[in-house]
Scaffold this motif. Structure first.
Motif, PDB file in Angstrom:
ATOM      1  N   THR A 180       0.808  -1.229   0.000  1.00 54.20           N
ATOM      2  CA  THR A 180       0.000   0.000   0.000  1.00 54.20           C
ATOM      3  C   THR A 180       0.837   1.274   0.000  1.00 54.20           C
ATOM      4  N   GLY A 181       2.062   1.215   0.518  1.00 57.60           N
ATOM      5  CA  GLY A 181       2.976   2.368   0.478  1.00 57.60           C
ATOM      6  C   GLY A 181       2.333   3.649   0.969  1.00 57.60           C
ATOM      7  N   ASP A 182       2.617   4.740   0.255  1.00 58.62           N
ATOM      8  CA  ASP A 182       2.008   6.024   0.606  1.00 58.62           C
ATOM      9  C   ASP A 182       0.741   6.285  -0.201  1.00 58.62           C
ATOM     10  N   GLY A 183       0.267   5.249  -0.864  1.00 58.45           N
ATOM     11  CA  GLY A 183      -0.981   5.392  -1.610  1.00 58.45           C
ATOM     12  C   GLY A 183      -0.761   5.714  -3.067  1.00 58.45           C
ATOM     13  N   PRO A 184      -1.858   5.665  -3.870  1.00 61.27           N
ATOM     14  CA  PRO A 184      -1.746   5.941  -5.291  1.00 61.27           C
ATOM     15  C   PRO A 184      -1.249   7.379  -5.512  1.00 61.27           C
ATOM     16  N   PRO A 185      -0.598   7.645  -6.677  1.00 61.74           N
ATOM     17  CA  PRO A 185      -0.466   6.729  -7.815  1.00 61.74           C
ATOM     18  C   PRO A 185       0.673   5.724  -7.695  1.00 61.74           C
ATOM     19  N   GLU A 186       1.510   5.826  -6.671  1.00 62.00           N
ATOM     20  CA  GLU A 186       2.647   4.908  -6.594  1.00 62.00           C
ATOM     21  C   GLU A 186       2.214   3.630  -5.885  1.00 62.00           C
ATOM     22  N   HIS A 221      -6.384   4.671   4.737  1.00 59.91           N
ATOM     23  CA  HIS A 221      -5.860   6.040   4.884  1.00 59.91           C
ATOM     24  C   HIS A 221      -5.854   6.786   3.557  1.00 59.91           C
ATOM     25  N   ASP A 222      -5.584   6.052   2.471  1.00 59.23           N
ATOM     26  CA  ASP A 222      -5.381   6.676   1.154  1.00 59.23           C
ATOM     27  C   ASP A 222      -6.598   6.565   0.247  1.00 59.23           C
ATOM     28  N   ALA A 223      -7.730   6.167   0.811  1.00 56.83           N
ATOM     29  CA  ALA A 223      -8.923   5.918  -0.016  1.00 56.83           C
ATOM     30  C   ALA A 223      -9.286   7.124  -0.879  1.00 56.83           C
ATOM     31  N   ALA A 224      -9.082   8.325  -0.347  1.00 58.87           N
ATOM     32  CA  ALA A 224      -9.476   9.527  -1.088  1.00 58.87           C
ATOM     33  C   ALA A 224      -8.603   9.767  -2.320  1.00 58.87           C
ATOM     34  N   LYS A 225      -7.462   9.054  -2.414  1.00 58.68           N
ATOM     35  CA  LYS A 225      -6.580   9.245  -3.580  1.00 58.68           C
ATOM     36  C   LYS A 225      -6.942   8.321  -4.742  1.00 58.68           C
ATOM     37  N   VAL A 226      -7.928   7.444  -4.533  1.00 59.47           N
ATOM     38  CA  VAL A 226      -8.262   6.445  -5.560  1.00 59.47           C
ATOM     39  C   VAL A 226      -9.060   7.064  -6.700  1.00 59.47           C
ATOM     40  N   THR A 227      -8.653   6.722  -7.940  1.00 53.84           N
ATOM     41  CA  THR A 227      -9.419   7.085  -9.137  1.00 53.84           C
ATOM     42  C   THR A 227      -9.756   5.772  -9.858  1.00 53.84           C
ATOM     43  N   HIS A 242      -9.949   5.687  13.355  1.00 54.07           N
ATOM     44  CA  HIS A 242      -9.132   6.322  14.392  1.00 54.07           C
ATOM     45  C   HIS A 242      -8.506   7.601  13.840  1.00 54.07           C
ATOM     46  N   TYR A 243      -7.843   7.472  12.685  1.00 54.59           N
ATOM     47  CA  TYR A 243      -7.186   8.623  12.083  1.00 54.59           C
ATOM     48  C   TYR A 243      -8.103   9.409  11.141  1.00 54.59           C
ATOM     49  N   ASP A 244      -9.039   8.698  10.501  1.00 53.11           N
ATOM     50  CA  ASP A 244      -9.940   9.371   9.545  1.00 53.11           C
ATOM     51  C   ASP A 244      -9.184  10.187   8.494  1.00 53.11           C
ATOM     52  N   PHE A 245      -8.078   9.652   7.989  1.00 55.22           N
ATOM     53  CA  PHE A 245      -7.316  10.366   6.962  1.00 55.22           C
ATOM     54  C   PHE A 245      -8.116  10.517   5.665  1.00 55.22           C
ATOM     55  N   SER A 246      -9.024   9.600   5.404  1.00 52.27           N
ATOM     56  CA  SER A 246      -9.962   9.755   4.289  1.00 52.27           C
ATOM     57  C   SER A 246     -11.366   9.743   4.889  1.00 52.27           C
ATOM     58  N   PRO A 247     -12.320  10.468   4.257  1.00 55.28           N
ATOM     59  CA  PRO A 247     -13.685  10.489   4.792  1.00 55.28           C
ATOM     60  C   PRO A 247     -14.249   9.066   4.899  1.00 55.28           C
ATOM     61  N   ARG A 248     -14.996   8.793   5.944  1.00 52.54           N
ATOM     62  CA  ARG A 248     -15.476   7.424   6.187  1.00 52.54           C
ATOM     63  C   ARG A 248     -16.296   6.875   5.027  1.00 52.54           C
ATOM     64  N   GLU A 249     -17.114   7.733   4.432  1.00 54.06           N
ATOM     65  CA  GLU A 249     -17.935   7.270   3.320  1.00 54.06           C
ATOM     66  C   GLU A 249     -17.061   6.804   2.149  1.00 54.06           C
ATOM     67  N   GLN A 299     -13.918   5.781   2.438  1.00 55.56           N
ATOM     68  CA  GLN A 299     -13.250   4.538   2.883  1.00 55.56           C
ATOM     69  C   GLN A 299     -14.136   3.331   2.601  1.00 55.56           C
ATOM     70  N   ARG A 300     -15.427   3.452   2.942  1.00 53.14           N
ATOM     71  CA  ARG A 300     -16.343   2.311   2.754  1.00 53.14           C
ATOM     72  C   ARG A 300     -16.504   1.971   1.273  1.00 53.14           C
ATOM     73  N   GLU A 301     -16.647   3.028   0.467  1.00 55.79           N
ATOM     74  CA  GLU A 301     -16.815   2.843  -0.977  1.00 55.79           C
ATOM     75  C   GLU A 301     -15.589   2.136  -1.590  1.00 55.79           C
ATOM     76  N   VAL A 302     -14.407   2.603  -1.233  1.00 57.17           N
ATOM     77  CA  VAL A 302     -13.162   2.045  -1.789  1.00 57.17           C
ATOM     78  C   VAL A 302     -12.937   0.619  -1.265  1.00 57.17           C
ATOM     79  N   PHE A 303     -13.317   0.379  -0.031  1.00 56.28           N
ATOM     80  CA  PHE A 303     -13.220  -0.971   0.549  1.00 56.28           C
ATOM     81  C   PHE A 303     -14.071  -1.948  -0.275  1.00 56.28           C
TER      82      PHE A 303
END
Ligand code: ZN
Ligand code: ZN
Length: 264
Positions: free
Chosen positions: A38-44, A67-73, A100-107, A109-113
């Motif tokens: 998972t690294g630091d998230g997309p695009p890498e 954590h990085d869900a908001a970076k997904v395209t 806990h951290y909520d680095f990406s909005p919960r909604e 996170q759920r969608e990307v999960f």
């Protein structure tokens, strides 16, 4: 021989001395490692795969951390699908929810999960789950969207939660937290986990076991967790090694792939 079923070898804290870290792991008997992609998230998204190409004993997962869900395209999921065809990719994740951290909005996170559960099912890969302060949502999403196998990584739940995950067919992977003084609940869960669902991990560089707590964790330190797991279950570290190695190799269908890069 031990397998560290969850480690972040691509973390910047390993960039200066990864060869030495892996040498110490081998010397300690940790002879196979799943490096989480998972690294630091997309695009890498390919750093763990590149490490797995370089080191024979390292395998990789692919996926996007909550954590990085908001970076997904949409492109991210296409890229992950392509990367997952790599012969050293043996699992999908870590995916899940982190409230806990909520680095990406919960909604989001759920969608990307959910999107990644569909992708992992298509790819026929076992999943590795990260869940923090989000147990109920994690379980309800899994119940609705997942019929395959997987790992609850760094499992820190109580025995009721352990049983719920076991009933869904999950493996429970125990890390350094098992050695912490206050973790009696986790040790109780480790006691009731059947042999054929047991895994062990470091989550390095995070969560070093006692007596290394607070330091950079690394795969060789997993020996401390193995000792504690053996003590809790009334068995020997050798038996813990044998059980967890067999479980990992079966779950991730690792059959001794030996490709190594020719250069450095
Ligand atoms: Zn995690
Ligand atoms: Zn992790």
């Amino acid at each position: 021989m031990y397998i560290d079923s969850h480690c972040h070898l691509d973390d910047a804290r390993f960039s200066d001395d990864l060869d030495a870290v892996l040498d110490r792991a081998s010397a300690a008997g940790v002879t196979r490692i799943l490096s989480i992609g998972t690294g630091d998230g997309p695009p890498e998204i390919d750093r763990a795969v590149r490490i797995a190409e370089k080191y024979e004993q390292v395998y990789a997962s692919v996926g996007v951390h909550p954590h990085d869900a908001a970076k997904v395209t949409p492109q991210t999921l296409d890229d992950l699908r392509v990367l997952a065809a790599h012969p050293k990719v043996v699992a999908y994740g870590e995916i899940g929810l982190d409230y806990h951290y909520d680095f990406s909005p919960r909604e989001v996170q759920r969608e990307v999960f959910v999107a990644q559960l569909k992708l992992a099912a298509d790819l026929r890969l076992p999943i590795t789950i990260h869940t923090r302060e989000a147990w109920d949502d994690t379980m309800s999403i899994l119940r609705e969207n997942w019929a395959g196998e997987g790992i609850m990584h760094c499992f820190t739940g109580d025995p009721v939660q352990a049983q719920a995950a076991l009933d869904m067919g999950f493996h429970l992977s125990y890390g350094g937290v098992l050695t912490f003084k206050t973790a009696e609940n986790v040790r109780e869960s480790a006691r009731i986990t059947p042999d054929d669902r047991l895994l062990i991990e470091t989550d390095a560089p995070y969560l070093a076991p006692i007596p290394h707590r607070g330091k950079r964790n690394e795969p060789s330190m997993m020996i401390e967790t193995a000792r504690k797991l053996a003590e809790v279950r009334g068995t020997t570290p050798d038996r813990i090694a044998a059980i967890t190695t067999a479980n990992f190799n079966r779950l991730c269908q690792v059959r001794g792939y030996t490709r190594v890069s020719d250069g450095n």
